[in-house]
Every structure is written in structure tokens, then in C-alpha cells.
Scaffold this motif. Structure first.
Motif, short mmCIF file in Angstrom:
data_model
loop_
_atom_site.label_atom_id
_atom_site.label_comp_id
_atom_site.label_asym_id
_atom_site.label_seq_id
_atom_site.Cartn_x
_atom_site.Cartn_y
_atom_site.Cartn_z
N PHE A 110 -10.81 84.11 74.39
CA PHE A 110 -9.96 85.27 74.68
C PHE A 110 -10.39 85.93 75.98
CE2 PHE A 110 -12.86 88.79 73.45
CZ PHE A 110 -13.80 88.11 72.69
N LYS A 111 -9.44 86.71 76.53
CA LYS A 111 -9.68 87.40 77.80
C LYS A 111 -9.65 88.91 77.57
CE LYS A 111 -6.40 88.72 80.27
NZ LYS A 111 -5.69 89.94 80.65
N GLU B 137 -11.46 89.65 85.00
CA GLU B 137 -11.09 89.22 83.65
C GLU B 137 -12.34 88.65 83.03
OE1 GLU B 137 -7.88 86.42 84.22
OE2 GLU B 137 -6.42 88.06 84.30
N ARG C 69 -15.61 82.32 75.41
CA ARG C 69 -15.21 81.03 74.84
C ARG C 69 -16.13 80.64 73.67
NH1 ARG C 69 -11.76 78.58 78.51
NH2 ARG C 69 -11.88 79.43 80.62
N ARG D 230 2.61 77.55 77.81
CA ARG D 230 1.96 77.04 79.02
C ARG D 230 2.13 75.54 79.19
NH1 ARG D 230 -2.58 80.04 77.16
NH2 ARG D 230 -2.80 81.97 78.34
N GLY E 59 -8.69 74.80 77.61
CA GLY E 59 -8.09 75.35 78.83
C GLY E 59 -8.81 74.97 80.11
N SER E 60 -9.00 75.98 80.97
CA SER E 60 -9.52 75.71 82.31
C SER E 60 -10.97 75.19 82.27
CB SER E 60 -9.43 76.96 83.20
OG SER E 60 -10.32 77.96 82.78
N MET E 61 -11.72 75.57 81.23
CA MET E 61 -13.11 75.10 81.17
C MET E 61 -13.14 73.59 80.91
SD MET E 61 -16.22 76.16 78.67
CE MET E 61 -17.63 75.07 78.59
N ASP F 136 -0.88 86.36 73.96
CA ASP F 136 -0.80 86.11 75.41
C ASP F 136 -2.20 85.96 76.01
OD1 ASP F 136 1.93 86.30 75.52
OD2 ASP F 136 2.00 88.11 76.77
N THR F 137 -3.20 86.58 75.40
CA THR F 137 -4.52 86.67 76.04
C THR F 137 -5.63 85.98 75.24
OG1 THR F 137 -5.07 88.76 74.96
CG2 THR F 137 -3.88 88.91 77.07
N CYS F 138 -5.23 85.29 74.18
CA CYS F 138 -6.23 84.61 73.33
C CYS F 138 -5.76 83.19 73.05
CB CYS F 138 -6.33 85.27 71.96
SG CYS F 138 -6.77 87.00 71.96
N ARG F 139 -6.71 82.34 72.67
CA ARG F 139 -6.31 81.07 72.04
C ARG F 139 -6.65 81.16 70.56
NH1 ARG F 139 -7.92 78.61 77.03
NH2 ARG F 139 -6.02 77.83 78.00
N VAL G 171 -13.72 86.45 80.19
CA VAL G 171 -13.29 85.47 79.19
C VAL G 171 -14.49 85.10 78.31
CG1 VAL G 171 -12.53 83.06 78.90
CG2 VAL G 171 -11.38 84.55 80.55
N PHE H 211 -13.45 86.17 86.03
CA PHE H 211 -12.46 85.78 87.03
C PHE H 211 -12.09 87.02 87.84
CE2 PHE H 211 -12.18 82.71 83.65
CZ PHE H 211 -11.93 81.50 84.28
P1 TMP Z 1 -8.30 79.63 80.65
O1 TMP Z 1 -8.84 78.55 79.78
O2 TMP Z 1 -6.95 79.31 81.23
O3 TMP Z 1 -9.30 80.05 81.70
O4 TMP Z 1 -8.06 80.90 79.71
C1 TMP Z 1 -9.10 81.45 78.94
C2 TMP Z 1 -8.55 82.55 78.06
O5 TMP Z 1 -8.12 83.63 78.84
C3 TMP Z 1 -7.35 82.13 77.21
O6 TMP Z 1 -7.47 82.70 75.94
C4 TMP Z 1 -6.17 82.72 77.91
C5 TMP Z 1 -6.73 83.92 78.62
N1 TMP Z 1 -6.12 84.19 79.90
C6 TMP Z 1 -5.37 85.34 80.10
O7 TMP Z 1 -5.22 86.14 79.18
N2 TMP Z 1 -4.82 85.56 81.33
C7 TMP Z 1 -4.97 84.71 82.37
O8 TMP Z 1 -4.46 84.99 83.46
C8 TMP Z 1 -5.75 83.52 82.16
C9 TMP Z 1 -5.92 82.53 83.28
C10 TMP Z 1 -6.29 83.30 80.93
#
Ligand code: TMP
Length: 242
Positions: A179-180, A93, A97, A219, A102-104, A200-203, A95, A124
Motif C-alpha cells: 500500500f501507499k 509516497e 510491501r 492497470r 508491481g514495480s518492485m 486505488d492505493t493498495c494491493r 510504499v 517515491f
Molecule cells: P507499485 O508496485 O506500482 O510501485 O505500487 C505500490 C503500491 O503503491 C500499490 O499498492 C499501488 C500504490 N500506488 C499508488 O497508490 N499510487 C501510485 O501512483 C503508485 C505508482 C502506486
């Protein structure tokens, strides 16, 4: 336009199903209504979310195709399905930023909302057993998932995508926080942007109010499902205004 015949279920993921077709180099991707978080630990059915994500992702992939980004997307087939080029997904994946979140934010102990002068790229390893760990280029090459050359190609592509989408969303009063993306190799070994791009895959944050407009609502907070659905609808409405 040739007639597409849906054949067998090839793969089923958390939010999508992939079917073979009568054309061996094309697949049908079906968007389900499931919404998941925390590596599938939290899972609900959000009625018609698949219809919204199919439409949102279609609009974004069409736009990226028109900007010269090579993607798997061919066309929307119906309200839940897209016809796409068949690829072997690279199990990484990517990502991007633009703002800390999020995780960062958790991993580095820095507050959410800090603007990143230079966008940060992270990779990832897609591996459910290992809970999709953050890895670096050398790990990915060691695992024989990808070459350094392909990594450089993909970093070039995600940099372009980020540039294009930041402006695309800002014109709709949406800040693209992060975004991912996922990539795959087609039958000619070309690298294509694959999977989906959706709430689902972006903020996404609202430019004026900074309100969250994405899956973070599902979440992190005890939001009603209807509220999450309304936010996805809001994104679709804004994308449909040119
Ligand atoms: P994170 O901050 O949780 O690492 O996520 C970073 C970005 O990636 C966020 O926009 C959400 C996206 N993401 C996915 O689309 N699928 C995933 O499994 C994860 C962990 C994050």
C-alpha cells in the motif's frame, strides 16, 4: 457540531478535489469518479467510484484514528466528501510491501508473490515531470523535502499502520500485499497520515483464491469497467462486516 461551509477550490488532483472551508485549519476533500493508471496516461470515468472510495477510506481512517494513529481525517461529510485537518502534503509516497508485486517485481526481476519476511519500505518523489522516481532518504533530505528525523517518525508510523491493517484486512479474508501512504504537516507542524487508503492505493488479494481485489484490474488487464466497480464494492462489503 459546527456548521461547515465549503468555500474555494484549493487543489485538484487526478482523483480528488480539495476545498477550503470557513475554518482555516480544515478542508473538504471530494472524491471524484476518475480512475487513472500509468501516471495518468490511462484514464477513465468509473461512475460512483468516488462514493465507494470515500466510504472505504472513511472506514479505514476511522479505524486507524481509533488505534491512535494521527491522521487528517475528522469525519465523513456526505457520500463524496470528508472533513479533514488542513495539511501541507510532503511530496513523497511511502510504499509498504509485504509481498513482492508491481514495480518492485519488474525493477528487481523477481516473481510476484514472494512473501517478504521483513516488510520493505520505499519512497517515491511525487513529481509528474520526473514520473515519480524511486528515491532514498538521502535524496529526499538533499531535496529539502523532509528531515532525517521526520523520515524516522514516518517509518515508525507506517510500520504501525502495516501491523494494524494487515490484521484488519486478514480478518476479512483479504491479504494486504502492499500500500501507499502520504503524510502532511498541520499548522502545528505535526505529521499526520493524509490522502486516502482505498483499492486505488493498495494491493489486496483474496486470502482463499488469491484473486486481485484492487486497481491492478484496471492497470493491467482488459477488464470491463463494471468488473472493476464490482471489486471495489466487494471490498466495501467485506469492510462493513465486523
Ligand atoms: P507499485 O508496485 O506500482 O510501485 O505500487 C505500490 C503500491 O503503491 C500499490 O499498492 C499501488 C500504490 N500506488 C499508488 O497508490 N499510487 C501510485 O501512483 C503508485 C505508482 C502506486
Amino acid at each position: 457540531m459546527s456548521c461547515i461551509i465549503k468555500k474555494n477550490l484549493l487543489l485538484e488532483g487526478k482523483t480528488k478535489k480539495i476545498y477550503t472551508t470557513n475554518n482555516p485549519i480544515e478542508v473538504l476533500i471530494h472524491h471524484k469518479d476518475d480512475i487513472t493508471a500509468l501516471n495518468g496516461l490511462k484514464k477513465k470515468l468509473l461512475q460512483d467510484k468516488g462514493i465507494l472510495n470515500n466510504e472505504i477510506s472513511t472506514l479505514i481512517f476511522k479505524f486507524l484514528n481509533s488505534c491512535g494513529i494521527k491522521t487528517h481525517f475528522i469525519r465523513k461529510k456526505n457520500n463524496r466528501e470528508q472533513l479533514c485537518h488542513k495539511v501541507d502534503i510532503i511530496p513523497l509516497e511511502f510504499v509498504v510491501r509485504n509481498i513482492v508485486s508491481g514495480s518492485m517485481s519488474k525493477r528487481l526481476g523477481v516473481r510476484e508473490g514472494i512473501d517478504l519476511y521483513n516488510p520493505i519500505f520505499e519512497i517515491f518523489y511525487k513529481n509528474d515531470q520526473l514520473k515519480d522516481p524511486l528515491i532514498n532518504d538521502h535524496h529526499a533530505v538533499f531535496l529539502k523535502i523532509i528531515s532525517y528525523e521526520e523520515l524516522n517518525t514516518i517509518y515508525g508510523i507506517i510500520s504501525k499502520i502495516n501491523h494494524i491493517l494487515k490484521k484488519y484486512f486478514l480478518d476479512k479474508n483479504i491479504i494486504l500485499v502492499d500500500f501507499k501512504t502520504e503524510f502532511g504537516r498541520n499548522h502545528k507542524n505535526e505529521i499526520l497520515l493524509s490522502d486516502e487508503i482505498s483499492p486505488d492505493t493498495c494491493r489486496f488479494w483474496d486470502k482463499i483464491t488469491m484473486k486481485k481485489l484492487d486497481k491492478d484490474l484496471f492497470r493491467m488487464e482488459k477488464k470491463e469497467k463494471e468488473e472493476v466497480f464490482d471489486i471495489y464494492m466487494e471490498i466495501l462489503k467485506r469492510l462493513n462486516v465486523s
